[in-house]
Enzyme design. Structure first.
Site, PDB file in Angstrom:
ATOM      1  N   ASP A  53       0.838  -1.199   0.000  1.00 38.13           N
ATOM      2  CA  ASP A  53       0.000   0.000   0.000  1.00 38.13           C
ATOM      3  C   ASP A  53       0.876   1.253   0.000  1.00 38.13           C
ATOM      4  OD1 ASP A  53      -2.410  -1.440  -0.012  1.00 38.13           O
ATOM      5  OD2 ASP A  53      -2.292  -1.758   2.138  1.00 38.13           O
TER       6      ASP A  53
ATOM      7  N   LYS B 166       0.540  -7.816  -3.011  1.00 36.32           N
ATOM      8  CA  LYS B 166      -0.784  -7.317  -3.372  1.00 36.32           C
ATOM      9  C   LYS B 166      -0.650  -5.875  -3.845  1.00 36.32           C
ATOM     10  CE  LYS B 166      -4.151  -5.968  -0.309  1.00 36.32           C
ATOM     11  NZ  LYS B 166      -4.868  -4.762  -0.724  1.00 36.32           N
TER      12      LYS B 166
ATOM     13  N   ASP C  44      -5.678  -6.240  -6.485  1.00 35.87           N
ATOM     14  CA  ASP C  44      -6.851  -6.054  -5.627  1.00 35.87           C
ATOM     15  C   ASP C  44      -7.605  -4.795  -6.042  1.00 35.87           C
ATOM     16  OD1 ASP C  44      -8.601  -5.921  -3.455  1.00 35.87           O
ATOM     17  OD2 ASP C  44      -7.076  -5.228  -2.048  1.00 35.87           O
ATOM     18  N   LEU C  45      -8.412  -4.905  -7.117  1.00 36.26           N
ATOM     19  CA  LEU C  45      -9.141  -3.735  -7.622  1.00 36.26           C
ATOM     20  C   LEU C  45     -10.642  -3.829  -7.370  1.00 36.26           C
ATOM     21  CD1 LEU C  45      -7.243  -3.079 -10.988  1.00 36.26           C
ATOM     22  CD2 LEU C  45      -6.830  -2.069  -8.744  1.00 36.26           C
TER      23      LEU C  45
ATOM     24  N   ASP D 218     -19.476  -3.787 -11.530  1.00 37.53           N
ATOM     25  CA  ASP D 218     -20.139  -3.005 -12.582  1.00 37.53           C
ATOM     26  C   ASP D 218     -21.070  -3.952 -13.326  1.00 37.53           C
ATOM     27  OD1 ASP D 218     -20.687  -1.045 -14.635  1.00 37.53           O
ATOM     28  OD2 ASP D 218     -18.748  -0.132 -14.210  1.00 37.53           O
TER      29      ASP D 218
ATOM     30  N   THR E 124     -15.050  -5.589   5.419  1.00 33.54           N
ATOM     31  CA  THR E 124     -14.990  -5.657   6.883  1.00 33.54           C
ATOM     32  C   THR E 124     -15.286  -4.298   7.521  1.00 33.54           C
ATOM     33  OG1 THR E 124     -12.604  -5.526   6.630  1.00 33.54           O
ATOM     34  CG2 THR E 124     -13.503  -7.675   7.163  1.00 33.54           C
TER      35      THR E 124
ATOM     36  N   ARG F 185       0.911  -3.351   7.005  1.00 34.14           N
ATOM     37  CA  ARG F 185       1.768  -2.568   7.894  1.00 34.14           C
ATOM     38  C   ARG F 185       2.679  -3.345   8.843  1.00 34.14           C
ATOM     39  NH1 ARG F 185      -3.338   0.927   9.253  1.00 34.14           N
ATOM     40  NH2 ARG F 185      -4.174  -1.122   8.699  1.00 34.14           N
TER      41      ARG F 185
HETATM   42  O1  C5P Z   1      -1.779  -2.914   6.853  1.00 31.92           O
HETATM   43  P1  C5P Z   1      -2.759  -4.040   6.972  1.00 31.92           P
HETATM   44  O2  C5P Z   1      -2.115  -5.376   7.346  1.00 31.92           O
HETATM   45  O3  C5P Z   1      -3.953  -3.708   7.811  1.00 31.92           O
HETATM   46  O4  C5P Z   1      -3.252  -4.235   5.454  1.00 31.92           O
HETATM   47  C1  C5P Z   1      -4.284  -5.125   5.101  1.00 31.92           C
HETATM   48  C2  C5P Z   1      -4.563  -5.001   3.625  1.00 31.92           C
HETATM   49  O5  C5P Z   1      -5.700  -5.800   3.321  1.00 31.92           O
HETATM   50  C3  C5P Z   1      -4.887  -3.594   3.143  1.00 31.92           C
HETATM   51  O6  C5P Z   1      -4.406  -3.478   1.796  1.00 31.92           O
HETATM   52  C4  C5P Z   1      -6.389  -3.537   3.169  1.00 31.92           C
HETATM   53  O7  C5P Z   1      -6.921  -2.641   2.231  1.00 31.92           O
HETATM   54  C5  C5P Z   1      -6.727  -4.986   2.781  1.00 31.92           C
HETATM   55  N1  C5P Z   1      -8.044  -5.443   3.197  1.00 31.92           N
HETATM   56  C6  C5P Z   1      -8.481  -5.445   4.514  1.00 31.92           C
HETATM   57  N2  C5P Z   1      -9.728  -5.897   4.833  1.00 31.92           N
HETATM   58  C7  C5P Z   1     -10.539  -6.348   3.865  1.00 31.92           C
HETATM   59  C8  C5P Z   1     -10.112  -6.379   2.541  1.00 31.92           C
HETATM   60  C9  C5P Z   1      -8.845  -5.913   2.236  1.00 31.92           C
HETATM   61  O8  C5P Z   1      -7.735  -5.058   5.400  1.00 31.92           O
HETATM   62  N3  C5P Z   1     -11.721  -6.820   4.192  1.00 31.92           N
END
Ligand code: C5P
Length: 233
Positions: free
Chosen positions: A10, A32, A59-60, A64, A119, A211
């Protein structure tokens, strides 16, 4: 079934992303690429990371009309990504169209998974904003079943839902789970988190970790710890 740790890259620029990936001199992690990086750098960043030897989950989260999703998936499949996704809320017809679009001329295609309910959506917002009155757990499982019926390979879900998804859709239905944290780490804005080891125990096939790796003082060490805890090797 394949199991792996996917690093959520990210970042908002190619420079930051490549500087991060340059730290990995041994094994090339599965990465990702989400909307932030894709919208900043376009398809070229996907090609560049692929050329460096990484597997890619693009992950897009497409959503649509079926025809648009089918044609967009055909374009994305040309990027040679390994996994991509869409919103199950787009209906079974949209998911079937997406699958058709994804198949490459040689018959191969990326793994296709669905987001059931984000989530960030809770029972209250689902009931009040979306007028979906069923319990969220039931909705998530119904959408997972729809994804399976459409022919998809799996879903993105919380590690805490992975076992139940497998119960409804079978053990070969892939679960990709974010919300993973080290036992001694920061939780940040994630609410329902588990450790890598617990995620495996609960039935996750792929964990998506951002993170805890990207913001670590030693990202390679954090990645290796994650792999060790998740895969036990
Ligand atoms: O930094 P962290 O470990 O929280 O990143 C989790 C990744 O998974 C992020 O890219 C977030 O957008 C993605 N994600 C998520 N929950 C979801 C779907 C995707 O945290 N339900």
């Amino acid at each position: 079934m394949a199991k792996d740790v996917i690093i959520a890259c990210d970042f908002d620029s190619k420079e930051k992303t490549l500087a991060f990936l340059d730290k990995f001199t041994g094994k090339k992690p599965f990465v990702k690429i989400g909307m932030e990086l894709f919208y900043a750098e376009g398809p070229e960043i996907v090609k560049e990371i692929k050329a460096r030897g990484h597997k890619i989950f693009l992950d897009l989260k497409l959503h649509d009309i079926p025809n648009t999703v089918k044609k967009s998936m055909a374009v994305l499949s040309r990027l040679d990504v390994d996994m991509t996704n869409l919103h199950a809320g787009g209906t079974i017809n949209m998911m079937k169209a997406a699958l058709e679009g994804l198949v490459r001329p040689d018959g191969t295609r990326p793994i296709l998974i669905a987001v059931t309910q984000l989530t960030s959506t809770d029972q209250e917002s689902m009931t009040n904003d979306l007028l979906i009155e069923k319990p969220i757990d039931q909705v998530v499982m119904h959408y997972a079943k729809n994804s399976m019926d459409a022919g998809l390979d799996g879903v993105v879900c919380s590690p805490l839902e992975a076992g139940k998804v497998k119960g409804v859709c079978g053990n070969n239905f892939i679960t990709v789970t974010p919300g993973v944290r080290f036992a001694d780490g920061e939780v940040g804005d994630q609410k329902r988190v588990t450790t890598p080891a617990k995620a495996r125990e609960l039935g996750s096939d792929y964990i998506v970790v951002g993170r805890p790796i990207t913001a670590a003082s030693d990202p390679v060490g954090a990645y290796e710890r994650c792999v060790k805890e998740f895969l036990g090797c």
